[in-house]
Design a protein around this motif. Structure first.
Motif, PDB file in Angstrom:
ATOM      1  N   TRP A 130      45.351  -6.396 -19.546  1.00 47.15           N
ATOM      2  CA  TRP A 130      46.738  -6.452 -20.008  1.00 47.15           C
ATOM      3  C   TRP A 130      47.150  -7.907 -20.266  1.00 47.15           C
ATOM      4  N   GLU A 133      55.710   0.192 -25.726  1.00 48.00           N
ATOM      5  CA  GLU A 133      54.472  -0.431 -26.201  1.00 48.00           C
ATOM      6  C   GLU A 133      53.303  -0.103 -25.275  1.00 48.00           C
ATOM      7  N   ALA A 134      53.562  -0.083 -23.964  1.00 54.75           N
ATOM      8  CA  ALA A 134      52.499   0.294 -23.024  1.00 54.75           C
ATOM      9  C   ALA A 134      52.060   1.730 -23.255  1.00 54.75           C
ATOM     10  N   ILE A 179      59.058  -2.537 -23.457  1.00 57.89           N
ATOM     11  CA  ILE A 179      57.694  -2.751 -22.970  1.00 57.89           C
ATOM     12  C   ILE A 179      57.048  -1.421 -22.591  1.00 57.89           C
ATOM     13  N   ILE A 226      50.451  -6.808 -25.571  1.00 54.29           N
ATOM     14  CA  ILE A 226      51.840  -6.526 -25.939  1.00 54.29           C
ATOM     15  C   ILE A 226      52.523  -7.824 -26.342  1.00 54.29           C
ATOM     16  N   SER A 242      52.217  -3.568 -29.887  1.00 50.62           N
ATOM     17  CA  SER A 242      51.060  -3.565 -28.988  1.00 50.62           C
ATOM     18  C   SER A 242      49.803  -3.460 -29.827  1.00 50.62           C
ATOM     19  N   ALA A 253      57.105  -6.631 -17.243  1.00 50.03           N
ATOM     20  CA  ALA A 253      55.858  -6.019 -17.687  1.00 50.03           C
ATOM     21  C   ALA A 253      54.951  -5.698 -16.515  1.00 50.03           C
ATOM     22  N   VAL A 279      50.667  -9.989 -21.955  1.00 46.12           N
ATOM     23  CA  VAL A 279      52.001  -9.871 -22.541  1.00 46.12           C
ATOM     24  C   VAL A 279      52.466 -11.252 -22.977  1.00 46.12           C
TER      25      VAL A 279
END
Length: 284
Positions: free
Chosen positions: A119, A162-163, A159, A139, A133, A79, A121
């Motif tokens: 951010w 989702e980002a 990932i 996430i 997300s 991530a 995760v």
């Protein structure tokens, strides 16, 4: 699309939708340049997202893997590369909240909301083949998904997707206030958009984008899927998603980003760069 949506929303939702439409603002999605309307400013989204996610963590705390768990370490390492890929792909030179509030004409894709994201995760101990997300750069990936992910590039595909939702601010779209949004074409379009942006993000992060279409086929075999999903599903069929990612012009663009990142990393590993690092300067 938001005008079309307003025409089909039935009472008592019509009044609610009209109010949301009045307070929403138009933005342009980075990379795809799709115009859409969002409900909150980026700062409001971050604040609201932090509050919601903290509540979610409190509620699901017993299932959240600790930071030292090998699966968390693996996911967060990948991530971190993906987030760096976001920053390389979308540098800080775009429209901010203040521009919108001052009534300035917005003609460039907005990426100002990416600057202050917190951010986070998290890996959850759950057998579902699921990842999601939420607002503000949050996430979550389930261990049930990780069981089927054999390489870093496959994890990066998930990932990165989702980002991409965070980049596109899909969770803030006005259209999400429509009843049964997730079963409507708007939702499936957002997923294809996140696939596209996510492909570019993973490439810019140094992961081979050619993995993504094959990965979609793999997941299709694992969980089962039909073409009917293209019409009534919350997500398009995996066959459609794989085909869209495999388009020649799309993949060529992603491969060019991947090539550039690999070259940058090779340069960073050169003898000259190592000397700069010894002297206390970062070359990369």
């Amino acid at each position: 699309p938001w005008k079309v949506a307003a025409a089909v929303v039935v009472p008592p939702y019509a009044a609610k939708f009209s109010i949301f439409a009045a307070i929403s603002q138009q933005e342009t999605v980075p990379y795809t340049n799709r115009a859409h309307r969002v409900l909150l400013t980026s700062s409001e989204e971050c604040e609201f997202g932090d509050e919601n996610f903290n509540y979610w963590k409190t509620k699901n705390g017993k299932d959240i893997l600790g930071p030292s768990d090998p699966r968390t370490v693996l996911v967060r390492r990948i991530a971190s590369d993906i987030i760096h890929g976001v920053r390389r792909l979308f540098p800080n030179n775009s429209v901010h909240d203040d521009d919108v509030k001052q009534g300035k004409m917005v003609v460039r894709p907005q990426t100002g909301h990416l600057n202050d994201l917190n951010w986070e995760v998290i890996v959850v101990d759950d057998d579902q083949v699921k990842a999601f997300s939420s607002m503000g750069g949050k996430i979550v990936i389930h261990t049930g998904y990780l069981k089927h992910l054999k390489t870093d590039a496959e994890i990066a595909t998930v990932i990165g997707h989702e980002a991409a939702h965070v980049v596109a601010r899909n969770s803030m779209e006005l259209l999400r206030s429509i009843p049964f949004y997730e079963l409507m074409p708007f939702s499936r379009r957002a997923e294809l958009e996140a696939d596209h942006i996510g492909l570019m993000i993973m490439a810019a992060a140094g992961f081979d984008p050619r993995v993504a279409p094959e990965f979609r086929k793999k997941i299709e075999e694992i969980i089962g899927d039909t073409k009917l999903m293209d019409y009534i599903g919350t997500h398009p069929s995996f066959e459609t998603r794989s085909r869209m990612l495999s388009q020649k012009e799309v993949m060529e663009e992603a491969l060019e980003l991947y090539k550039q990142e690999r070259m940058r990393r090779e340069k960073c590993q050169s003898v000259s760069s190592l000397w700069w690092n010894v002297l206390g300067y970062r070359s990369c």
